[in-house]
Structure formats: C-alpha cells, structure tokens
Scaffold this motif. Structure first.
Motif, PDB file in Angstrom:
ATOM      1  N   HIS A   1       0.841  -1.293  -0.054  1.00  0.00           N
ATOM      2  CA  HIS A   1       0.217  -0.141   0.083  1.00  0.00           C
ATOM      3  C   HIS A   1       0.793   1.359  -0.176  1.00  0.00           C
ATOM      4  N   TYR A   2       2.172   1.060  -0.055  1.00  0.00           N
ATOM      5  CA  TYR A   2       3.114   2.379   0.045  1.00  0.00           C
ATOM      6  C   TYR A   2       4.412   1.902  -0.182  1.00  0.00           C
ATOM      7  N   VAL A   3       5.080   2.793  -1.217  1.00  0.00           N
ATOM      8  CA  VAL A   3       6.285   2.800  -1.600  1.00  0.00           C
ATOM      9  C   VAL A   3       7.016   4.246  -1.618  1.00  0.00           C
ATOM     10  N   PRO A   4       8.149   4.376  -1.194  1.00  0.00           N
ATOM     11  CA  PRO A   4       8.589   5.676  -1.044  1.00  0.00           C
ATOM     12  C   PRO A   4       8.776   6.310  -2.604  1.00  0.00           C
ATOM     13  N   THR A   5       8.566   5.452  -3.335  1.00  0.00           N
ATOM     14  CA  THR A   5       8.810   6.147  -4.826  1.00  0.00           C
ATOM     15  C   THR A   5       7.612   6.534  -5.506  1.00  0.00           C
ATOM     16  N   ILE A   6       6.571   6.481  -4.876  1.00  0.00           N
ATOM     17  CA  ILE A   6       5.082   6.981  -5.327  1.00  0.00           C
ATOM     18  C   ILE A   6       5.442   8.488  -5.825  1.00  0.00           C
ATOM     19  N   ASP A   7       4.898   8.586  -7.156  1.00  0.00           N
ATOM     20  CA  ASP A   7       5.301   9.974  -7.698  1.00  0.00           C
ATOM     21  C   ASP A   7       3.952  10.769  -7.610  1.00  0.00           C
ATOM     22  N   SER A   8       4.078  11.649  -6.158  1.00  0.00           N
ATOM     23  CA  SER A   8       3.102  12.533  -6.047  1.00  0.00           C
ATOM     24  C   SER A   8       3.427  13.640  -5.061  1.00  0.00           C
ATOM     25  N   PRO A   9       2.988  14.956  -5.249  1.00  0.00           N
ATOM     26  CA  PRO A   9       3.511  15.938  -4.405  1.00  0.00           C
ATOM     27  C   PRO A   9       3.461  15.513  -2.773  1.00  0.00           C
ATOM     28  N   ALA A  10       2.315  15.083  -2.486  1.00  0.00           N
ATOM     29  CA  ALA A  10       2.260  14.653  -1.032  1.00  0.00           C
ATOM     30  C   ALA A  10       3.248  13.846  -0.523  1.00  0.00           C
ATOM     31  N   ASN A  11       3.637  12.722  -1.221  1.00  0.00           N
ATOM     32  CA  ASN A  11       4.528  11.866  -0.968  1.00  0.00           C
ATOM     33  C   ASN A  11       6.165  12.522  -0.981  1.00  0.00           C
ATOM     34  N   ALA A  12       6.351  13.402  -2.035  1.00  0.00           N
ATOM     35  CA  ALA A  12       7.817  14.009  -2.019  1.00  0.00           C
ATOM     36  C   ALA A  12       7.864  14.845  -0.936  1.00  0.00           C
ATOM     37  N   THR A  13       6.904  15.486  -0.396  1.00  0.00           N
ATOM     38  CA  THR A  13       6.980  16.194   0.948  1.00  0.00           C
ATOM     39  C   THR A  13       7.341  15.514   2.094  1.00  0.00           C
ATOM     40  N   PHE A  14       6.711  14.473   2.067  1.00  0.00           N
ATOM     41  CA  PHE A  14       6.749  13.474   3.157  1.00  0.00           C
ATOM     42  C   PHE A  14       8.219  12.757   3.146  1.00  0.00           C
ATOM     43  N   GLU A  37      11.053  13.952   2.047  1.00  0.00           N
ATOM     44  CA  GLU A  37      11.778  14.770   2.320  1.00  0.00           C
ATOM     45  C   GLU A  37      11.936  15.086   3.790  1.00  0.00           C
ATOM     46  N   ALA A  38      10.647  15.320   4.283  1.00  0.00           N
ATOM     47  CA  ALA A  38      10.599  15.615   5.748  1.00  0.00           C
ATOM     48  C   ALA A  38      11.075  14.531   6.747  1.00  0.00           C
ATOM     49  N   PHE A  39      10.865  13.307   6.206  1.00  0.00           N
ATOM     50  CA  PHE A  39      11.206  12.322   7.038  1.00  0.00           C
ATOM     51  C   PHE A  39      12.756  12.053   6.955  1.00  0.00           C
ATOM     52  N   LYS A  40      13.261  12.294   5.654  1.00  0.00           N
ATOM     53  CA  LYS A  40      14.740  12.024   5.504  1.00  0.00           C
ATOM     54  C   LYS A  40      15.440  13.114   6.290  1.00  0.00           C
ATOM     55  N   ALA A  41      14.828  14.337   6.273  1.00  0.00           N
ATOM     56  CA  ALA A  41      15.772  15.251   7.192  1.00  0.00           C
ATOM     57  C   ALA A  41      15.504  14.925   8.549  1.00  0.00           C
ATOM     58  N   LYS A  42      14.708  14.495   8.983  1.00  0.00           N
ATOM     59  CA  LYS A  42      14.329  14.137  10.378  1.00  0.00           C
ATOM     60  C   LYS A  42      15.202  12.727  10.713  1.00  0.00           C
ATOM     61  N   THR A  43      15.067  12.052   9.904  1.00  0.00           N
ATOM     62  CA  THR A  43      15.747  10.557  10.418  1.00  0.00           C
ATOM     63  C   THR A  43      17.225  10.229   9.795  1.00  0.00           C
ATOM     64  N   GLY A  44      17.355  10.763   8.504  1.00  0.00           N
ATOM     65  CA  GLY A  44      18.376  10.460   7.736  1.00  0.00           C
ATOM     66  C   GLY A  44      18.096   8.992   6.868  1.00  0.00           C
ATOM     67  N   ARG A  45      16.974   8.623   6.864  1.00  0.00           N
ATOM     68  CA  ARG A  45      16.818   7.531   6.030  1.00  0.00           C
ATOM     69  C   ARG A  45      15.243   7.673   5.308  1.00  0.00           C
ATOM     70  N   ILE A  46      15.158   6.804   4.145  1.00  0.00           N
ATOM     71  CA  ILE A  46      14.082   6.702   3.521  1.00  0.00           C
ATOM     72  C   ILE A  46      12.974   6.218   4.301  1.00  0.00           C
ATOM     73  N   PRO A  47      11.553   6.680   4.334  1.00  0.00           N
ATOM     74  CA  PRO A  47      10.380   6.105   4.790  1.00  0.00           C
ATOM     75  C   PRO A  47      10.215   4.853   4.472  1.00  0.00           C
ATOM     76  N   SER A  48       9.672   3.860   5.367  1.00  0.00           N
ATOM     77  CA  SER A  48       9.174   2.950   4.872  1.00  0.00           C
ATOM     78  C   SER A  48       7.709   2.735   5.148  1.00  0.00           C
ATOM     79  N   GLU A  49       6.884   1.822   4.699  1.00  0.00           N
ATOM     80  CA  GLU A  49       5.700   1.596   4.777  1.00  0.00           C
ATOM     81  C   GLU A  49       5.081   1.680   6.340  1.00  0.00           C
TER      82      GLU A  49
END
Lengths: 289, 334, 391
Positions: free
Chosen positions: C271-284, C286-298
C-alpha cells in the motif's frame, strides 16, 4: 504432486548442508561437554557473534576477511569468558552452569544489539562461490556445496587430530577420565582451555559461514541453540562420531519432515530427544561407555 | 525437611503486609505489577518444591503454567464450562502432565534431567503453536474471570483480583508447607540426598518423584489459570523455554530451597524488570550480569544470603555468651 | 464595599484569562525493544513528522506518552491499562503486532478509548472483533493481497504455488490472494506454510515449488525471514523459470538492501512505496529524511497518516475520547499513499495498492511502480457496528 528424482536429490543435498552447519556448531559443544562436563548454553550466542563479526569484517575486507578472522575474534571472546567465568564455574553443579550461561545468553544478546543495532545485517556470497553447479541432475547453489565441503574437511581434520596426534590422544584420555589423565601428567587445565577456545572458534566459523545464507539477527543464537542441544544429546556426548551422527539425523529428519509432514516434524524431533534422554541419556555414540 | 525459623516467619509477615498494603492503596499500574508478582510467586513456589527440595531442576515449568493457562482458556471458552469447573480442570490436567513428565524423567539426573524437561517443554510449545484450535501465534482472547458475585466480590476490578490472587498464594504456600512436611515431603528429601539408599529402604523412588512433580504441576496449573484470567488473553509465548529459564532465575535470585526466598525473588525480579525497562531498552543485559554475579557469588540468592548472615550473627552471639562462662569455671576450681 | 470591589476584580480577572488551548494526551503504544524495535521507531518518527507538519493547522497541543510493548501481549496490556487508567490518555496510537492488538482490544473497547492502529493487520480487528473505538490507518492482511490475484491473472499467469509462514497473518495474506486469483480463473497448484520463525532454510520448500509445475510463486514473508527467503530463492537460480511475486513486505524498503541483488526483479504489491510519484509523497519523504536520515518505509507512513488522521479529527471539533472516536471514523484526506478514507462499516482504511518491481538504483535498491490499483473497501467480513454520528 509427483516428486521426481531431482526433487529427492535436491532435498538430500539440503539436508546434508543443514547437517554440516549443525556439525560445525555441535562438535565444539560436545567436546567441551564431554571433556569438561561443562554445559555452555551460550554456545549459540557465540555463533551469533561469529556472524556479526563476519558481517562487520566483510563490510571492510570482503567475505574472506570475515571467514578467516571471525573465528579468531570469537576465540578471543572465548579466552575472556574462560578466564573470567568458566574456569571458576567448572566445579559447580549443572544447575549453576546452566544459570551462568543462561545469564550469558541474555548479556550477549543485548551486547550484540548495542554494538550492531536491531536491524538485520547481511553478507554477500563471495563471487568465487556464487552461482550454481550442475550436480546429479540438479542445479545446486555453489555456496551450499561449499558448506558441505567445509564440514567434511573440518571433520577429516578433527578426526586426524583426535585419532592420530598426541594432543588428540590426551583429549580422548581426558574425556575418558580426567582425574586419571591428570595423574598421568597431562596438564588437563591447559587442555580444557585449548579445547574451549577451539570450540568457540568453530562456533564463530559456523556463524560466519551461515551468515550469507540466513540473515544476521540478534536472536539467531537463541534459534540455533535448541537444534544444537538436540544434535549433541542424540548423537552422543564427547565424540566426533556422535556429533556427525546427531547432525545427520537432525538434518535429514528436519528437512524431509518439513516437506512431508510439517506439523509433525517439530513435535517429532523433540519426542526423539526425550526418548533418547530417557532411554539412553548418553546418546547413540558417546565417547565413554 | 522444611522448618519455619523466626527469620522466615518475619519475612513472611513483612511480605504479606507489604502485599496487602500495596493491594489496598496502589493505583492501577501498581496493582498490575502486584498481580504479576503474585502469579509469578506461585509459579516459582512450584519450581522451588521440585528443584530446591527435590534436587530436580526443571526447565519445563513455564510450559506447565502455559498448559494450565490454555487448559483454562479452552475449557471456559470453547468447551463452555463454568470458570470454577474450568479452573479445577486446568489444575487437574496440568498436574497430570507434571506427573507424567516426572515419571518419565525420573531415571535421568543432572544435566540430562534438565535437558529432558526442556525437551518436554518445547514439545508442548510446538504442539500449542501448531494446533489450530489454540489459535496459533495470535493466541486466544475473550477469557473471563471467576464469578464471585455470590460473596459480593467482582473480580473484574483490579483491586479485588489482586487480593484474590494474594489469598490463593497464601493458600498455596500453606499447601506447599504441608506437602513438604508430609511423608511424601520427607521421602523427597531423602531422595534428594541419596537415591540409592532410599531404594534400599524399599521406597519406589520414581513414584515419589512423579507424585511431587504432579503436585508441583497442579500449583503451576493454578498459576497458569490465574495468568489467563489476569490478562484475559494468552499466546504460545507463555510456554517458551525462556519463561522457564526466567522462573529458574527468580528462584535462584530469591534463594533455592527456602520456600520464602522465591517469594522475595519474584517481587525483586518483577520490580527490577519494570524499573529497568523504564530506563533502558537493554535490561536483558543487566539481568544477565546480575544473574551471573549472584550465581558466582555462591550465596543462595537474596534470602539465602540473609539467612546465612543471620545464622553467622546468631552463632557469634551464642559463642560470645558461652565463652564468658568458661574462664570463670576454670579459675573457679583453682 | 471593599468586598464588592474584590469580587468585581476577581470576576474581571477570571474573564480576562484567555481560554486555555485544548491539550490532547496521546498514548503511543509501540515496540521499542526487541526484534521489532526498528518498526516501532519508524512509526514513531512518522507520527512526529505529521505533528510537526500539520500541527499548525489546529490550536490543540498534543502531549505524547510513549510505552514499550516489547511485542509481548501481557506486557502491552499492562502498559495499555496504565495509559488508559493512570495517565488518562484521550487517544492511543500504535500497535505493531496482531497478537498485541488481540490482547488489548477488549480493554480498549470496554474503556471507550479511541485507538488508531498503525500497523497490526489481522483481518478480525476490523472484522468479527471490530469496535467503534478502533480505527485502522495501516492495512488489513487481505486488503494488501487481494488486488494481486487479478493483476497476476491479467499478466497471463495461470498456475501459482504459494508459500508463507504458518501463523494467522501468513494464512490471511495468502487467503486474500488465493480468493481473487481463483475467482479470476487461475489455479493454485500447491501451498505450503513453513514453521513460523523456526524455518531458517527454505531450500526444501523451494524444491517442492519447483517440482509443482507452477508458472510463478507467490509468497508472504517479513523481516529476517524475508531476507533469508529472497536470498535463498536467488541462490537456487529459480527466478528465471519461476518468477517470484509476493506481498510487499517481502521487499520492504526497511530491509531490502540487506537482500542485495537477490531482490532485483521481484514484483510485489504494497500500500506504500517511497517512490510513489506525488507531491504529498515527495513532501513526506523529504521531511522524514531530514528528520531521521533514512528513506521512509511503509511503517513510517502508517505513523505519519495516523498523526494526520488525529489532526483531522481534532480539526473537525473532537476534544474528548467519545468525539475523537467518532471523528476518526470519518477522516478522509490525500496523503503520501493517495486518497485515503475510513470505511465506516469496518473502520478499516480504504487505500490504493501499488504493484512494484524492485530494481537497482543509485545508492541501493529502489522500487519501480508498475501499477496503481484502485482503492477498495474490505468486503463483508463479520463486522457489526453502528454507523458513526456525522460530524
């Protein structure tokens, strides 16, 4: 579903590979137990340490760095454990040994989590051993054949040392009757120390070898402990033959049982263990008697 | 033989009053911890009987408790029996299981005995895990507590349940003392010290071991039924060998063979675990190191250590008192 | 006179003090120790990210109390009781394991405390054991796998062999797939359930799959088992003749890099992969990477959407347990996963499912989305609940 010859060959090879892995683990534990009458429940944790050391070393120097150096590192840990704990607990009863090594399991479990974190680690199979070999009509992963070959080589080496060298004779004498061996002038303490460290090194090697196949997780030591205990009890304590016999029995029952009667397989193996413990506690091929 | 010394009585009184105080005044989380301690105490009492007084170190008592819990759950939910009947059934079933294990393993000793009990425990664990009727890894829920509305007590209230467990623990303790002081208990003591001699005296050793293991199993079964009622949900993890290992740790921590020691150990262990896990996620490390330290110190756990110190103190006082008389007697004659 | 003046002053002061901002207590019940700690940490980070990003949309402040479940039902139940009875939280969020969810369900329902489920996927939680207080923002086991049945059939695959660990989640995941695959006309030529967490060598089962005559293999594994399975599948060289499909947990971004090149070419649905191409996902992302240093998982997105759902509920005017429970059942918004809403008949999330292939990318393995399958509510599954009161 029809099973052709290729299927049975494949399963037999799988069983053999599992047996060899367990053999590497159990040989150290059984000789330690047969010689020192010391139950080291933390043996599984040493296996896990071997896998973790191998993962770290492989990240720096490739698979072979892990393969050769992880056993050395675990042997080093063995030296620490022996001088710090084991030597003092040798004369205590089985319950005290079970408890101390149980505490060791807990401590080592969290230590691996502190040092290496909670996420699973992985090692890649070296390029040399990647791919498959056509064997007996099936294609079998080269790395698994390597594990089988390694087990066989170690077995041959240990058989030679135990059967044909003086050190081997001293070890066998110590297993037979350590008090008498000491009377004959054998430095039993030093023998124990050496055997313990070699046992730890073998556990570390098993971990390093298993790591590319299975994943490296903090609880891998706990998972392998019970199968190892089953192997040494069924096979017989203190002897090389016992370790091989036990490993083969467990490997084949587990592998074929898993595909033919999965629900039954796990209960069956414990029932077998209980039966051996009650009827012939020393196992099938003990070193003594 | 089990004797109550002044020290043990004092300890019991302190423990009981402490538990009572906690039960009457604590908030909800405190009550949860208290109930956890009480149920664990019951399990380790059962273990101390076989291990401390019978020399039979068992790594299957966690599994026995699990059997009791699952038996109660199945009998009260799937078979639809009333809770009191289900509890009695669970106790009987676990007692029978314990008896069988004790009988089968009677000829094994030392490390072989420990491993045999481990094997049986794991068999039970595998079976419960695989069989679909037990719900597998997801466990069983919807377990109801005993209905004591006849005497005006609602066990769904945490405080009442804690007091109920405390009362049962007291009864179990009394029963344990009776067992240990009975003929069976004395025979057990003999078996622990010298099996061959007991056989020579004409006693059926395996029967003694099996009977004691069965009685211990009944207590473990009661603990299991209470555990099921406490959480109102059970999962196969209850039968894992690590639970049995933890029970053994608690007995050692408290004091093997003192009967009061394990009660102390249970309280200390649960409190320690909660305090530690609030501070760090690596509390296994602390427990492991603590266990190693306790075992290597050769003290018999907390209570064993207290008793030893007390014994030395009493001895010294007696020695002082008697020493004063001798010189006077000697000089008196001259 | 003096008394009257004092009284008047007091009244004036009382009126002059501004109304204090609403403070909602949130109990975060997640595993922070043990083998699932990584998931717990990801969910918590996602939740915090949501509060940071959307918290400004409401005046309410959130006080978070975290408790460690250790993935043990008895421990989790004790902590849940503490949160509800002692800390008196207004809402709870979290729960990674279905076992834990089963244990706390009765307590949560009886106490009337809303619970936002941020992972546990067992079908009964929004089925026979549903509750108006339990809202699931993650997924249900059947939901994630049903769409693959039709999709694989549409690719021309007719015979499939399935593998999964033998426990409730494993069986539910496979059942979801089997239902739709056979309904579409496909054939399941064999099934095997491996001992859960006790199987380390999947060789024997792969040999069986190979000799079954299947065209493809569909599996569910997660965590350490997934890593072992994928690597061993590759080592046997089966992917060429017997392509590997499965539930997306098999190649979850959280640990797919541990699988290495063995995971390349594996096609799964999640139901989720980090490469979903949408603005909402891109924001998420970026914010997650800035916070934790890793790509978000499901798992991270579960936490993120749980936080967002809470904020939406508060924006709709909910202030206490009852109103929060009611409002949470009616949230709908566009998140990183796409358009999300809650099905009031089951309280389970309705979300699109993405079919993706794991491919090599710069900096590790990445997910190439192959298809976005439309969102569907779970079919009738035994849940009986009154409809929510409209906001």
């Amino acid at each position: 579903m029809s099973h052709d010859l290729g299927f049975w060959t494949l399963q037999a090879l799988n069983a053999l590979q599992l047996s060899m892995l367990l053999f590497l683990l159990s040989i150290g534990l059984t000789v330690i137990f047969g010689l020192m009458h010391f139950v080291n429940l933390a043996h599984g944790s040493l296996y896990a340490l071997g896998a973790y050391f191998a993962a770290s070393l492989a990240a720096v120097g490739g698979y072979w760095a892990g393969f050769f150096l992880a056993p050395v590192a675990v042997a080093g840990v063995g030296v620490l454990l022996y001088s710090g704990l084991i030597r003092r607990m040798r004369k205590s009863g089985p319950m005290a040994q079970v408890l101390v090594t149980f505490g060791l399991i807990f401590a080592l479990l969290d230590l691996t989590r502190i040092i290496w974190g909670d996420l699973a680690l992985a090692i890649e199979v070296p390029a040399l051993l990647d791919g498959r070999v056509a064997l007996l009509g099936v294609e079998y992963p080269t790395y698994r054949l390597f594990v089988i070959a390694l087990g066989a080589v170690i077995f041959a080496g240990l058989a030679f040392v135990l059967g044909r060298t003086q050190i081997g004779a001293m070890i066998r004498a110590g297993v037979d009757n350590d008090a008498m061996a000491a009377c004959l002038g054998i430095n039993v303490e030093r023998l124990f120390f050496m055997v313990f460290c070699v046992g730890c090194a073998l556990a570390g090697l098993a971990g390093a070898v298993a790591a590319p196949l299975l994943s490296v997780t903090p609880d891998m030591g706990l998972q392998i402990l019970i199968p190892t205990l089953i192997v040494i009890v069924i096979g017989g304590l203190g002897s090389l033959r016992g370790a091989v016999a036990g490993s083969l029995i467990f490997g084949f029952v587990q592998t074929f049982g898993a595909v033919l009667a999965p629900q039954l397989a796990s209960v069956l193996i414990y029932a077998l263990l209980a039966a051996v413990l009650v009827i012939k506690p020393v196992g099938l091929f003990p070193a003594k008697g | 033989m089990f004797r109550h010394t002044a020290l043990r009585y004092t300890a019991l009184v302190l423990l009981a009053s402490g538990a009572l105080f906690q039960a009457l005044t604590a908030e909800y989380f405190g009550l949860e911890i208290l109930t956890e301690i009480l149920i664990l105490a019951m399990l380790v009492l059962a273990l101390d009987i076989v291990a401390g007084f019978g020399g039979m170190v068992s790594l299957c008592h966690g599994a026995l408790m699990g059997v009791g819990a699952y038996a109660y759950a199945i009998l009260s939910t799937k078979a639809g029996l009333a809770p009191p009947v289900a509890m009695a059934g669970a106790i009987a079933l676990t007692g029978a299981t314990g008896w069988v294990i004790g009988a089968v393993c009677a000829r094994s000793h030392g490390i072989y005995f420990i491993m045999a009990t481990l094997a049986f425990g794991q068999m039970a664990y595998s079976y419960v895990f695989e069989a679909p009727i037990f719900g597998g890894d997801d466990g069983l829920g919807g377990i109801s507590r005993l209905d004591l509305s006849l005497i005006g007590v609602d066990l769904n209230d945490s405080r009442s349940f804690a007091l109920f467990c405390l009362a049962l623990l007291g009864a179990v303790y009394g029963a344990s003392v009776l067992i240990l002081r009975s003929g069976l208990g004395r025979s057990l003591s003999g078996v622990m010290h010298n099996e061959q001699r007991m056989r020579a005296l004409g006693l059926t050793v395996w029967r003694i071991k099996a009977d004691v293991f069965g009685l211990s199993g009944m207590i473990a079964g009661l603990a299991g039924a209470l555990a099921a009622q406490h959480i109102m949900y059970i999962s196969p993890g209850l039968l894992s060998w690590t639970v049995s290992g933890e029970a053994l740790v608690v007995v050692i921590l408290g004091g093997l063979g003192t009967l009061v020691g394990p009660l102390v150990g249970a309280a200390a262990f649960v409190v320690l675990k909660h305090e530690l896990s609030a501070v760090t996620t690596y509390w296994h490390l602390v427990v492991g190191v603590l266990l190693i330290a306790v075992v290597m110190s050769r003290a018999n756990g907390i209570f064993g250590w207290i008793e030893a110190r007390w014994g030395i103190w009493v001895e010294r006082r007696v020695a002082d008192a008697t020493r004063k008389q001798d010189p006077e007697e000697v000089t008196g004659d001259a | 006179m003096k008394r009257a003046i004092l009284a008047a002053l007091g009244l004036a002061t009382g009126l002059a003090v501004p109304a204090t901002a609403q403070d909602i207590k949130v109990g975060l019940l997640l595993p922070f120790s043990g083998v699932y700690a990584a998931l717990g940490n990801d969910i918590e980070a996602g939740f915090a990210t949501a509060l940071e990003q959307f918290g400004a949309e409401t005046e309410t402040t959130f006080e978070i109390i975290r408790e460690d479940t250790e993935v043990k039902p008895p421990v989790a139940l004790g902590k849940a009781k503490k949160l509800i009875l002692q800390d008196k939280v207004d809402v709870m969020a979290g729960i990674v394991s279905s076992g834990v969810l089963g244990a706390v369900r009765d307590m949560v329902h009886g106490a009337g405390v809303p619970l936002i489920v941020a992972n546990a996927g067992n079908d009964e939680a929004t089925g026979a054991a549903c509750s108006p207080y339990i809202t699931r923002m993650s997924f249900s086991n059947g939901q994630v796998n049903r769409p693959m049945g039709q999709w694989m059939y549409d690719q021309g695959i007719r015979k499939v062999y399935t593998l999964a660990p033998d426990y409730a989640a494993g069986r539910q995941m496979i059942d979801g797939f089997v239902q739709t695959f056979t309904a579409a006309g496909g054939e399941i030529v064999g099934q095997e359930f491996t001992p859960f967490q006790k199987t380390q060598d999947f060789g024997p089962y792969m040999a069986q799959a190979k000799s079954s005559g299947a065209e493809a293999v569909f599996v569910f594994y997660a965590g350490g088992e997934a890593i072992s399975f994928v690597k061993q599948y590759d080592s046997f060289g089966l992917k060429a003749d017997l392509p590997l499909y499965g539930s997306g947990f098999l190649t979850s971004p959280l640990y797919v890099n541990a699988e290495g090149p063995a995971a390349e070419g594996v096609i799964t649905a999640l139901h989720y992969v980090p490469t979903i191409d949408s603005p909402a996902n891109a924001t998420f992302v970026e914010a997650f990477k800035a916070k934790t240093g890793r790509i978000p998982s499901e798992f991270a997105v579960h936490g993120y959407d749980a936080g967002r759902a809470l904020i939406e509920a508060v924006k709709a005017g909910a202030t206490d347990r009852e109103s929060l429970a009611n409002a949470l059942r009616q949230v709908r918004f566009d998140g990183p996963r796409g358009a999300l809403s809650i099905d009031p008949a089951t309280n389970n999330i309705v979300q699109p499912i993405y079919v993706y292939e794991t491919v090599a990318g710069e900096g590790g393995l990445t997910q190439k989305v192959l298809a976005q399958l439309p969102a569907e509510a779970d079919p009738a599954n035994g849940c009986e609940m009154a409809a929510p009161v409209s906001n």
